[in-house]
Design a protein around this motif. Structure first.
Motif, PDB file in Angstrom:
ATOM      1  N   ILE A 115       0.845  -1.193   0.000  1.00 41.05           N
ATOM      2  CA  ILE A 115       0.000   0.000   0.000  1.00 41.05           C
ATOM      3  C   ILE A 115       0.885   1.249   0.000  1.00 41.05           C
ATOM      4  CG2 ILE A 115      -1.792   1.267   1.229  1.00 41.05           C
ATOM      5  CD1 ILE A 115      -2.677  -1.349   2.464  1.00 41.05           C
ATOM      6  N   TYR A 116       0.612   2.106  -0.942  1.00 38.94           N
ATOM      7  CA  TYR A 116       1.319   3.391  -1.014  1.00 38.94           C
ATOM      8  C   TYR A 116       0.314   4.516  -0.797  1.00 38.94           C
ATOM      9  CZ  TYR A 116       5.402   1.076  -2.934  1.00 38.94           C
ATOM     10  OH  TYR A 116       6.500   0.275  -3.118  1.00 38.94           O
ATOM     11  N   LYS A 117       0.841   5.630  -0.319  1.00 37.70           N
ATOM     12  CA  LYS A 117      -0.004   6.809  -0.168  1.00 37.70           C
ATOM     13  C   LYS A 117       0.426   7.828  -1.218  1.00 37.70           C
ATOM     14  CE  LYS A 117      -0.523   9.746   3.637  1.00 37.70           C
ATOM     15  NZ  LYS A 117      -0.751   9.877   5.098  1.00 37.70           N
ATOM     16  N   ALA A 118      -0.500   8.205  -2.084  1.00 35.75           N
ATOM     17  CA  ALA A 118      -0.213   9.214  -3.104  1.00 35.75           C
ATOM     18  C   ALA A 118      -0.915  10.506  -2.713  1.00 35.75           C
ATOM     19  CB  ALA A 118      -0.714   8.744  -4.464  1.00 35.75           C
ATOM     20  N   GLU A 119      -0.139  11.573  -2.661  1.00 39.31           N
ATOM     21  CA  GLU A 119      -0.764  12.882  -2.448  1.00 39.31           C
ATOM     22  C   GLU A 119      -0.756  13.622  -3.784  1.00 39.31           C
ATOM     23  OE1 GLU A 119      -0.268  15.041   1.175  1.00 39.31           O
ATOM     24  OE2 GLU A 119      -0.115  16.929   0.098  1.00 39.31           O
ATOM     25  N   VAL A 120      -1.956  13.816  -4.311  1.00 40.15           N
ATOM     26  CA  VAL A 120      -2.115  14.428  -5.631  1.00 40.15           C
ATOM     27  C   VAL A 120      -2.604  15.853  -5.438  1.00 40.15           C
ATOM     28  CG1 VAL A 120      -3.360  14.326  -7.801  1.00 40.15           C
ATOM     29  CG2 VAL A 120      -2.665  12.209  -6.680  1.00 40.15           C
ATOM     30  N   ARG A 121      -1.834  16.775  -5.977  1.00 32.62           N
ATOM     31  CA  ARG A 121      -2.150  18.198  -5.802  1.00 32.62           C
ATOM     32  C   ARG A 121      -2.565  18.756  -7.163  1.00 32.62           C
ATOM     33  NH1 ARG A 121       0.307  22.127  -1.947  1.00 32.62           N
ATOM     34  NH2 ARG A 121       0.201  24.122  -2.996  1.00 32.62           N
TER      35      ARG A 121
END
Lengths: 82, 82
Positions: free
Chosen positions: B2-8
């Protein structure tokens, strides 16, 4: 002096994130394997202040008076420049 | 994994930011001295991927297929965890 405040407003844990859930459902329909989606609102504000502390105090005031709903939202402030 | 992607996701320079302008006008009415306000939308996505590169590729795909309008918006992706 001009400071840049980045104000990040997100729902408190446990508060239903309707937008995040809608996005998550759409991802699933598109075939993406997604565990969770949380939506966050960010405002990048250029403001006049006398010091970094003053800029932070003003940004806190902005959150309290306009940007955030303290019942359901948390806010985080980052100050740059000066 | 599981990865956490922060999309701005933010408007390209020169594109009218209606929400930012509304917030700025409200700040002025409240007496704040503000030069500019830019609104940014952030999605924090927990996704399954085989590697950090894979997670990034999936997040780019999510932006292209759902989250961002490439005509008026830019997107920036930060990957964490794994």
């Amino acid at each position: 002096m001009i400071y840049k405040a980045e104000v990040r407003i997100q729902l408190k844990p446990g508060v239903m994130d309707a937008e995040g859930e809608t996005v998550q459902r759409s991802f699933r329909l598109l075939g993406f394997s997604v565990r969770s989606v949380n939506s966050v609102r960010v405002y990048v504000i250029e403001l006049d202040a006398n010091s970094e502390d003053d800029a932070r105090a003003k940004a806190v005031d902005m959150c309290k008076r306009l940007l955030a709903n303290p019942v359901i939202q948390d806010y985080f402030i980052k100050i740059e420049g000066g």
